[in-house]
Write a protein that holds these residues in place. Structure first.
Motif, PDB file in Angstrom:
ATOM      1  N   VAL A  52       0.843  -1.197   0.000  1.00 41.46           N
ATOM      2  CA  VAL A  52       0.000   0.000   0.000  1.00 41.46           C
ATOM      3  C   VAL A  52       0.881   1.250   0.000  1.00 41.46           C
ATOM      4  O   VAL A  52       1.892   1.311   0.696  1.00 41.46           O
ATOM      5  CB  VAL A  52      -0.937   0.006   1.229  1.00 41.46           C
ATOM      6  CG1 VAL A  52      -1.772   1.271   1.283  1.00 41.46           C
ATOM      7  CG2 VAL A  52      -1.836  -1.223   1.204  1.00 41.46           C
ATOM      8  N   VAL A  53       0.477   2.241  -0.804  1.00 37.92           N
ATOM      9  CA  VAL A  53       1.223   3.499  -0.892  1.00 37.92           C
ATOM     10  C   VAL A  53       0.342   4.623  -0.356  1.00 37.92           C
ATOM     11  O   VAL A  53      -0.840   4.713  -0.704  1.00 37.92           O
ATOM     12  CB  VAL A  53       1.631   3.797  -2.358  1.00 37.92           C
ATOM     13  CG1 VAL A  53       2.309   5.145  -2.474  1.00 37.92           C
ATOM     14  CG2 VAL A  53       2.511   2.690  -2.900  1.00 37.92           C
ATOM     15  N   ASP A  97      -5.193  -0.467  -9.598  1.00 37.26           N
ATOM     16  CA  ASP A  97      -5.180  -0.079  -8.192  1.00 37.26           C
ATOM     17  C   ASP A  97      -6.534   0.447  -7.740  1.00 37.26           C
ATOM     18  O   ASP A  97      -7.260   1.072  -8.522  1.00 37.26           O
ATOM     19  CB  ASP A  97      -4.146   1.037  -7.955  1.00 37.26           C
ATOM     20  CG  ASP A  97      -2.738   0.639  -8.335  1.00 37.26           C
ATOM     21  OD1 ASP A  97      -2.325  -0.489  -8.011  1.00 37.26           O
ATOM     22  OD2 ASP A  97      -2.038   1.464  -8.950  1.00 37.26           O
ATOM     23  N   LEU A  98      -6.824   0.245  -6.459  1.00 35.04           N
ATOM     24  CA  LEU A  98      -7.929   0.919  -5.803  1.00 35.04           C
ATOM     25  C   LEU A  98      -7.328   2.142  -5.134  1.00 35.04           C
ATOM     26  O   LEU A  98      -6.359   2.025  -4.378  1.00 35.04           O
ATOM     27  CB  LEU A  98      -8.583   0.003  -4.758  1.00 35.04           C
ATOM     28  CG  LEU A  98      -9.656   0.647  -3.884  1.00 35.04           C
ATOM     29  CD1 LEU A  98     -10.854   1.101  -4.727  1.00 35.04           C
ATOM     30  CD2 LEU A  98     -10.104  -0.327  -2.790  1.00 35.04           C
ATOM     31  N   VAL A  99      -7.877   3.319  -5.432  1.00 34.31           N
ATOM     32  CA  VAL A  99      -7.339   4.569  -4.905  1.00 34.31           C
ATOM     33  C   VAL A  99      -8.453   5.288  -4.148  1.00 34.31           C
ATOM     34  O   VAL A  99      -9.577   5.391  -4.654  1.00 34.31           O
ATOM     35  CB  VAL A  99      -6.812   5.466  -6.050  1.00 34.31           C
ATOM     36  CG1 VAL A  99      -6.260   6.769  -5.505  1.00 34.31           C
ATOM     37  CG2 VAL A  99      -5.738   4.738  -6.860  1.00 34.31           C
ATOM     38  N   PHE A 100      -8.137   5.772  -2.939  1.00 38.94           N
ATOM     39  CA  PHE A 100      -9.119   6.520  -2.152  1.00 38.94           C
ATOM     40  C   PHE A 100      -8.398   7.457  -1.201  1.00 38.94           C
ATOM     41  O   PHE A 100      -7.207   7.303  -0.932  1.00 38.94           O
ATOM     42  CB  PHE A 100     -10.058   5.577  -1.382  1.00 38.94           C
ATOM     43  CG  PHE A 100      -9.358   4.595  -0.473  1.00 38.94           C
ATOM     44  CD1 PHE A 100      -9.094   4.904   0.851  1.00 38.94           C
ATOM     45  CD2 PHE A 100      -8.971   3.353  -0.953  1.00 38.94           C
ATOM     46  CE1 PHE A 100      -8.462   3.996   1.687  1.00 38.94           C
ATOM     47  CE2 PHE A 100      -8.339   2.429  -0.124  1.00 38.94           C
ATOM     48  CZ  PHE A 100      -8.087   2.752   1.198  1.00 38.94           C
ATOM     49  N   ALA A 136      -3.236  -7.013  -4.209  1.00 43.14           N
ATOM     50  CA  ALA A 136      -2.832  -7.031  -2.804  1.00 43.14           C
ATOM     51  C   ALA A 136      -4.041  -7.086  -1.866  1.00 43.14           C
ATOM     52  O   ALA A 136      -3.877  -7.184  -0.648  1.00 43.14           O
ATOM     53  CB  ALA A 136      -1.977  -5.804  -2.484  1.00 43.14           C
ATOM     54  N   ILE A 137      -5.255  -7.030  -2.424  1.00 40.54           N
ATOM     55  CA  ILE A 137      -6.471  -7.145  -1.612  1.00 40.54           C
ATOM     56  C   ILE A 137      -6.722  -8.626  -1.349  1.00 40.54           C
ATOM     57  O   ILE A 137      -6.848  -9.420  -2.278  1.00 40.54           O
ATOM     58  CB  ILE A 137      -7.673  -6.495  -2.326  1.00 40.54           C
ATOM     59  CG1 ILE A 137      -7.425  -4.987  -2.486  1.00 40.54           C
ATOM     60  CG2 ILE A 137      -8.968  -6.767  -1.557  1.00 40.54           C
ATOM     61  CD1 ILE A 137      -8.475  -4.271  -3.322  1.00 40.54           C
ATOM     62  N   VAL A 138      -6.779  -8.981  -0.078  1.00 43.80           N
ATOM     63  CA  VAL A 138      -6.939 -10.375   0.318  1.00 43.80           C
ATOM     64  C   VAL A 138      -8.421 -10.710   0.532  1.00 43.80           C
ATOM     65  O   VAL A 138      -8.851 -11.813   0.222  1.00 43.80           O
ATOM     66  CB  VAL A 138      -6.117 -10.674   1.594  1.00 43.80           C
ATOM     67  CG1 VAL A 138      -6.334 -12.093   2.071  1.00 43.80           C
ATOM     68  CG2 VAL A 138      -4.643 -10.411   1.334  1.00 43.80           C
TER      69      VAL A 138
END
Length: 152
Positions: free
Chosen positions: A42-43, A78-81, A100-102
């Protein structure tokens, strides 16, 4: 046998597509959800202060509701929020690779479990081939007609 599946890139790609489809469905239904993800991938931009980031576990749950849900979107893979962290509600844009989402959780129930073993793909830097420029310049300089373009 299971290891050969969860380590397979094609399986990871299938899981990524499933994650993307489910997230789009939840966005469309305007249904809040949580994601359990591997924090190492995660960034945060801007980066979180150390006193906040040290509190995260290797598997971290982010719940997307309200303003955080409204700012959420899928950008490429990517999911960005945007979210606020800590007592001061430190604002940061969070980027989570879909792979990277489990888990995706809604109403305290897992909707999706991703068993693929995500490995960050290394981006290969493209090198410029200056040979073409050098060859072109050598050809230009070797032509006596082009001498008029040079200062004397």
């Amino acid at each position: 046998m299971l290891d050969s599946i969860i380590e397979d890139k094609k399986f990871a790609d299938v899981m990524q597509k499933n994650i993307e489809n489910l997230l789009l469905y939840l966005f469309e239904r305007e249904h809040y959800f949580g994601i359990l993800c591997k924090i190492e991938h995660v960034v945060f931009e801007p980066p979180l202060p150390k006193e906040i980031s040290v509190e995260f576990r290797s598997m971290t749950l982010f719940f997307l509701a309200g303003y955080t849900f409204e700012t959420a979107s899928i950008v490429e893979d990517d999911l960005v929020f945007e979210a606020g962290f800590g007592a001061e509600n430190f604002g940061s844009i969070v980027t989570v690779p879909l792979k990277a989402i489990v888990q995706i959780i809604a109403d305290e129930t897992p909707l999706l479990i991703n068993l693929a073993n995500y490995k960050k793909e290394k981006k290969v830097a493209k090198s410029l081939d200056n040979g073409g420029v050098e060859n072109s310049m050598a050809s230009f300089l070797s032509n006596p007609e082009n001498s008029k373009f040079f200062k004397k």
